[in-house]
Scaffold this motif. Structure first.
Motif, PDB file in Angstrom:
ATOM      1  N   ILE A  64       0.553  -1.524   0.548  1.00 48.31           N
ATOM      2  CA  ILE A  64      -0.050   0.173  -0.091  1.00 48.31           C
ATOM      3  C   ILE A  64       0.964   1.378  -0.259  1.00 48.31           C
ATOM      4  CG2 ILE A  64      -1.726   1.443   1.269  1.00 48.31           C
ATOM      5  CD1 ILE A  64      -2.576  -1.249   1.899  1.00 48.31           C
ATOM      6  N   GLY A  65       1.816   1.511   0.514  1.00 50.58           N
ATOM      7  CA  GLY A  65       2.723   2.629   0.911  1.00 50.58           C
ATOM      8  C   GLY A  65       2.112   3.566   2.399  1.00 50.58           C
ATOM      9  N   ARG A  66       2.796   3.659   2.841  1.00 50.24           N
ATOM     10  CA  ARG A  66       2.463   4.331   4.560  1.00 50.24           C
ATOM     11  C   ARG A  66       1.652   5.705   4.182  1.00 50.24           C
ATOM     12  NH1 ARG A  66       7.988   3.761   8.062  1.00 50.24           N
ATOM     13  NH2 ARG A  66       8.247   1.877   7.707  1.00 50.24           N
ATOM     14  N   GLU A  67       2.361   6.468   2.822  1.00 54.85           N
ATOM     15  CA  GLU A  67       1.832   7.727   2.572  1.00 54.85           C
ATOM     16  C   GLU A  67       0.370   7.444   2.557  1.00 54.85           C
ATOM     17  OE1 GLU A  67       4.570   7.185   2.483  1.00 54.85           O
ATOM     18  OE2 GLU A  67       6.016   8.027   3.307  1.00 54.85           O
ATOM     19  N   ASN A  68       0.117   6.296   1.399  1.00 55.86           N
ATOM     20  CA  ASN A  68      -1.347   5.926   0.843  1.00 55.86           C
ATOM     21  C   ASN A  68      -2.590   5.288   2.249  1.00 55.86           C
ATOM     22  OD1 ASN A  68      -2.953   5.704  -0.709  1.00 55.86           O
ATOM     23  ND2 ASN A  68      -2.762   3.903  -1.336  1.00 55.86           N
ATOM     24  N   PHE A  69      -1.294   4.800   2.709  1.00 56.11           N
ATOM     25  CA  PHE A  69      -3.032   4.005   4.006  1.00 56.11           C
ATOM     26  C   PHE A  69      -2.650   5.140   5.307  1.00 56.11           C
ATOM     27  CE2 PHE A  69      -2.863   2.289   8.606  1.00 56.11           C
ATOM     28  CZ  PHE A  69      -3.501   1.504   7.739  1.00 56.11           C
ATOM     29  N   ILE A  70      -2.280   5.897   5.336  1.00 54.14           N
ATOM     30  CA  ILE A  70      -2.333   7.226   6.255  1.00 54.14           C
ATOM     31  C   ILE A  70      -3.293   8.264   5.517  1.00 54.14           C
ATOM     32  CG2 ILE A  70      -1.706   9.782   7.479  1.00 54.14           C
ATOM     33  CD1 ILE A  70      -1.287   6.713   8.214  1.00 54.14           C
ATOM     34  N   GLU A  71      -3.502   8.288   3.734  1.00 52.06           N
ATOM     35  CA  GLU A  71      -4.072   9.325   3.462  1.00 52.06           C
ATOM     36  C   GLU A  71      -6.224   8.285   3.225  1.00 52.06           C
ATOM     37  OE1 GLU A  71      -4.752  10.348  -1.829  1.00 52.06           O
ATOM     38  OE2 GLU A  71      -3.217   9.540  -1.245  1.00 52.06           O
ATOM     39  N   LYS A  72      -6.208   7.096   3.067  1.00 50.25           N
ATOM     40  CA  LYS A  72      -7.100   6.867   3.037  1.00 50.25           C
ATOM     41  C   LYS A  72      -7.440   5.974   4.333  1.00 50.25           C
ATOM     42  CE  LYS A  72      -5.831   5.635  -1.004  1.00 50.25           C
ATOM     43  NZ  LYS A  72      -6.051   3.655  -1.810  1.00 50.25           N
TER      44      LYS A  72
END
Length: 964
Positions: free
Chosen positions: A584-592
């Motif tokens: 997923i990617g950390r930034e993408n996870f936090i965004e979601k």
């Protein structure tokens, strides 16, 4: 008059003047006429023109009309015309009524502006409003009623400004409150409307009105009008009560303290016949229910809400609402509002929640009200607002109610499920709704079940035991597994309603279930399909509708990381973080994850506890869940970026904090116990001190009694010396003297016994002295640590128990001695009686007196010995007293042992004093015996002398006969 006829529409010669010209002439007449009748006629004419020519009359005549109000106060008729004219000019109601449909659409706005402008002109001079307040005080109907209407219109147009003028006016609000007491209903009713406008959004005026006894008057009016069966007057009174109470904590407290809640109960006595509800009754009851909700609103201070909830239970108001809840024939909107009202009456109040749990519906067999309501919630044929109300009621029932939560969850556990299937439980209804094909039922059941687990880790673990039979022949699966199965198959199942709604509901349930419960997290991760499903949902680029599901999946995965106890090797925290980084990617996870709090429906749900949704499609978030999201969003974001070393450090810090908390808790417990023991010891010290004071007073009293006995003894001794010279003994009293000698010997033996007992007491006192020395030495050896202090304290308590046992033994011995003393006193009284009866038989004999003197000497010797013994005992007593006083002064630290020893010393003093009293009694007995022996008889050892004396007498008698 011809001019007036022209104005009024009568026949006239010549052309008719225009409206503006007529109004100008009428204004001139009002200003210039000296006769009151002319001015009155002109004002009446202006009144008749004011509706049609509102603008002209307002512009030209307002100043003149105000002048009339100021100068013509004596004539009520002209004042009434002037007030009516001003009302027609300022009020917008008349203009709106006469407005034709064919007129332009912007006319209402122009009308509003016109009324507002004239109101602004009128109140520009504040004394105009003050003048109006004085006119409202007039009792004359033609002045008071139009004055009330005009003031109401002013408040409608420029409410805040007029409110401020009335507030600063002396007794302004009080004058208006008098309208409620007017016997004329039309003025009273318009007075209620006036106060409605006056109290809008002004807390200061609301408080003044409340303290002017408004609650009492309004409730009286509602009762007079028939409560819920009343007309529109009841509605107006209820609206005014809402103005006074809503968002006004001071007035709410005043309403509760004044016992006005009890007077609300008759409002809800609707009777058994619920058919044929009028529209006005529905409106009235709706407002009454809203008024109850104002008092117990979740937005009120918790203390105020709680006290109102308790008052509603004690006066029977809650019971009455539950009766309406279970009644038949109640209109749907009233039933819905009643459910909402009951919800807030029981929310967070354990007593009310327990009562609600005991309410049964009038069915055969009776069913709990909770079960009946849940049946309506999961029934898709019920109205949407009713289902929302039932959900809110269930949430309020479980709010801060661990007992209720346990009862709901217990209906799902294997040991409590009814095997006969005769009754449906709350848990079965929730499971049925959770897995039905109606998405709204899925969402409501999931949220309701989440509230049963809210902040209750024990129930979260117990719910893991729930097993469900999915189909015949297949093994049962856990409730957690079934929820994840439905979640993963959400798109494949045909449902009525929004598919997103079902998935959102299940995700909220799972997030609530797993949060702060590492065992549930382990069970969730044990299913190998769950983590790939979540990562797949988060990684996909879906439409706007699915973003909410993605955010909740990210939250659930974050909870699985944050509350993971690393018990599963394949799903340890670090491996899950690596999986997020790769897929997923950390930034993408936090965004979601941030999609949740940014959603519009999330913001709406966070505003208030009651689920207020305009349509089923908007039913996405629960209020309590928004709190959980707010709490976890930040910590999950931090947990994702932490390294394994930081995790280890955090684990260590957590363990250290837990240990520290345990130590602090332990010491708090120890301190509480010590405080409790100290308090008990202080109470015991106070009790023993008071007892010691009482014993000291008793000792003082006994010492004075001993002194009295000594004085009596000396007096009797003196009298004995005088009586010996004049009385002799008679022969018949020898037997009695023998008995008295036996009594004397008996007394000696008893005195010997007392000596032995006294020596025994001395030995016991010496043992206690040695025990005191041991305590002092052990006290000096005590350390400074808490454990050593506790050990010494326990040792002191053991010694204290030994002392108490010995004290009880001494008490029993003293009681036996007291009984023996009483027996001796009775024998003494018998001897005194016997000596008294023997006095008449006394005779004169010199020889007897001589032998009595020998006995007297012997008795005096014995008495002297007894005195010496008493003196020795007194000296021993003094030495013991000094020794005990010196010992007691050295044990100040152990106050409880000191108090007990002082008590024992006091009791020892009492025993010695009792011995002194006994010896004094013995002295009295010996004195009495001495007197009796002197007066009555001769000792037994002198019998020969007595016989020789008798023979001498007979020889003398014989010689006399021979001489004859």
């Amino acid at each position: 008059m011809n001019f007036l006829r022209g104005v009024m529409g009568g026949p006239s010669a010549g052309p008719q003047p225009s409206g503006a010209e007529t109004i100008q002439k009428l204004c001139d007449r009002v200003a210039s006429s000296t006769l009151l009748d002319d001015r009155r006629d002109a004002v009446r004419a202006l009144k008749s023109l004011s509706k049609k020519y509102r603008l002209e009359v307002g512009i030209q005549a307002m100043e003149h009309l105000i002048h009339v109000l100021q100068t013509d106060r004596s004539d009520s008729e002209i004042i009434g015309y002037a007030l009516d004219t001003l009302y027609n000019v300022i009020s917008n109601d008349l203009e709106e009524e006469e407005q034709d449909d064919s007129e332009e659409e912007n006319l209402p706005k122009q009308v509003d502006d016109l009324g507002s402008q004239f109101t602004e002109i009128f109140i520009k001079q504040q004394e105009n409003v003050t003048l109006l307040l004085t006119l409202v005080e007039e009792f004359d109907f033609h002045v008071r009623w139009p004055g009330v209407k005009l003031l109401t219109s002013l408040l409608k147009q420029q409410g805040p400004q007029v409110q401020q003028i009335i507030l600063v006016s002396p007794m302004g609000v009080s004058r208006l409150m008098d309208l409620l007491a007017d016997s004329r209903e039309v003025i009273r009713n318009d007075g209620v409307l006036l106060l409605q406008q006056l109290t809008k959004s002004n807390a200061a005026i609301q408080k003044i009105v409340a303290f002017e006894n408004a609650f009492e008057r309004l409730l009286d009016i509602i009762t007079e009008e028939g409560n819920s069966d009343g007309g529109i007057v009841v509605e107006d009174c209820l609206l005014l009560l809402q103005n006074l109470l809503k968002n006004n904590n001071s007035n709410q407290n005043f309403f509760k303290e004044g016992s006005y809640i009890q007077r609300m109960k008759p409002w809800f006595e609707v009777g058994d016949d619920n058919c044929g509800w009028s529209a006005q009754k529905v409106t009235n009851l709706h407002l009454m229910l809203q008024l109850v909700r104002v008092l117990v609103s979740p937005t009120n201070p918790p203390g105020a809400t709680s006290s109102c909830q308790k008052a509603m239970f004690h006066c029977g108001l809650l019971q009455q609402l539950c009766t309406i809840l279970m009644a038949t024939g109640v209109p749907a909107d009233i039933l819905t509002e009643t459910i909402n009202t009951v919800s807030e009456v029981i929310r967070g109040c354990q007593m009310n929640q327990d009562y609600f749990a005991s309410v049964n519906a009038p069915s055969n067999p009776p069913r709990p009200a909770i079960v009946v309501l849940l049946m309506s919630m999961v029934n898709e044929r019920q109205p949407f607002v009713l289902r929302c109300a039932v959900l809110y009621c269930f949430q309020c029932f479980l709010y801060k109610n661990q007992k209720g939560q346990g009862e709901i969850v217990s209906t799902l556990l294997p040991s409590t499920i009814d095997a006969t299937g005769n009754s449906v439980s709350a848990g079965q209804l929730l499971c049925g709704g959770l897995f039905s094909t109606d998405s709204l039922s899925n969402w409501c059941a999931a949220v309701a079940l989440a509230h049963a687990l809210q902040e209750n880790a024990t129930l979260k673990e117990q719910l893991l035991r729930v097993q469900l039979a999915t189909s015949i022949g297949n093994p049962p699966v856990s409730l957690l597994q079934q929820c994840t199965n439905i979640l993963s198959q959400g798109d494949k199942i045909d449902r009525r309603g929004s598919k997103v709604q079902t998935r959102v509901g299940l995700l909220m349930l799972l997030c609530t279930w797993l949060s702060n419960c590492s065992i549930a997290v382990t069970h969730f991760l044990h299913n190998p399909a769950n983590v790939p499903f979540l990562t797949g949902q988060i990684a996909e680029n879906l439409g706007e509708e699915e973003q909410l599901v993605q955010g909740l999946c990210a939250l659930l995965l974050g909870i699985s990381i944050y509350y993971n106890d690393n018990s599963l090797e394949n799903y340890r925290k670090e491996k899950l973080k690596q999986l997020i980084e790769k897929r997923i990617g950390r930034e993408n996870f936090i965004e979601k994850l941030g999609f949740i709090s940014k959603h519009e429906l999330y913001s709406r749900a966070a505003q208030k506890p009651q689920p207020g949704f305009s349509s089923p499609d908007h039913m996405m978030f629960d209020h309590e869940f928004t709190k959980l999201v707010k709490e976890l969003e930040g910590v999950i974001s931090k947990a994702i970026y932490k390294s394994s070393e930081e995790d280890k450090k955090e684990e260590e810090v957590k363990k250290t904090l837990e240990q520290h908390d345990n130590i602090v808790t332990h010491y708090k417990k120890v301190i509480r116990e010590q405080d409790q023991e100290l308090e008990e010891l202080k109470q015991r010290i106070n009790t023993l001190t008071s007892q010691n004071e009482q014993l000291q007073a008793t000792v003082t009293q006994q010492v004075s009694q001993i002194q009295q006995h000594k004085d009596q003894y000396n007096l009797l001794k003196v009298q004995l010396g005088k009586d010996t010279q004049h009385h002799n003994s008679h022969g018949d009293t020898l037997q009695m003297n023998g008995i008295q000698m036996e009594e004397v010997s008996k007394l000696k033996e008893e005195l010997e016994e007392w000596k032995n007992k006294h020596e025994l007491l001395q030995g016991q006192l010496r043992e206690k002295d040695s025990l005191i020395e041991k305590l002092k030495s052990s006290q000096l050896e005590m350390g400074t640590t808490e454990q050593s202090s506790q050990t010494s304290k326990s040792g002191g308590l053991e010694h204290n128990n030994e002392l108490q046992k010995e004290l009880e033994m001494l008490r029993s011995q003293i009681q036996l001695q007291s009984a023996e003393i009483s027996k001796l006193q009775m024998e003494n009284q018998k001897l005194q009686v016997m000596s008294t009866t023997a006095d008449p038989a006394l005779g004169d004999s010199g020889a007897t007196a001589a032998r009595g003197s020998g006995l007297e000497g012997r008795l005096e010797q014995e008495i002297q010995e007894l005195k010496n013994e008493v003196k020795a005992l007194s000296e021993e007593k003094e030495s013991l007293k000094q020794h005990l006083d010196s010992s007691s002064s050295t044990v100040a630290i152990l106050q409880d042992e000191k108090s007990k020893l002082q008590r024992e010393v006091a009791e020892s003093k009492k025993e010695q004093d009792d011995l002194l009293v006994l010896l004094a009694d013995q002295d009295q007995k010996l004195s009495a015996l001495k007197i009796t022996l002197k007066d009555l008889g001769v000792p037994v050892e002198d019998e020969d002398d007595i016989e020789s004396g008798d023979q001498g007498d007979e020889d003398e008698d014989g010689d006399e006969e021979e001489q004859d």
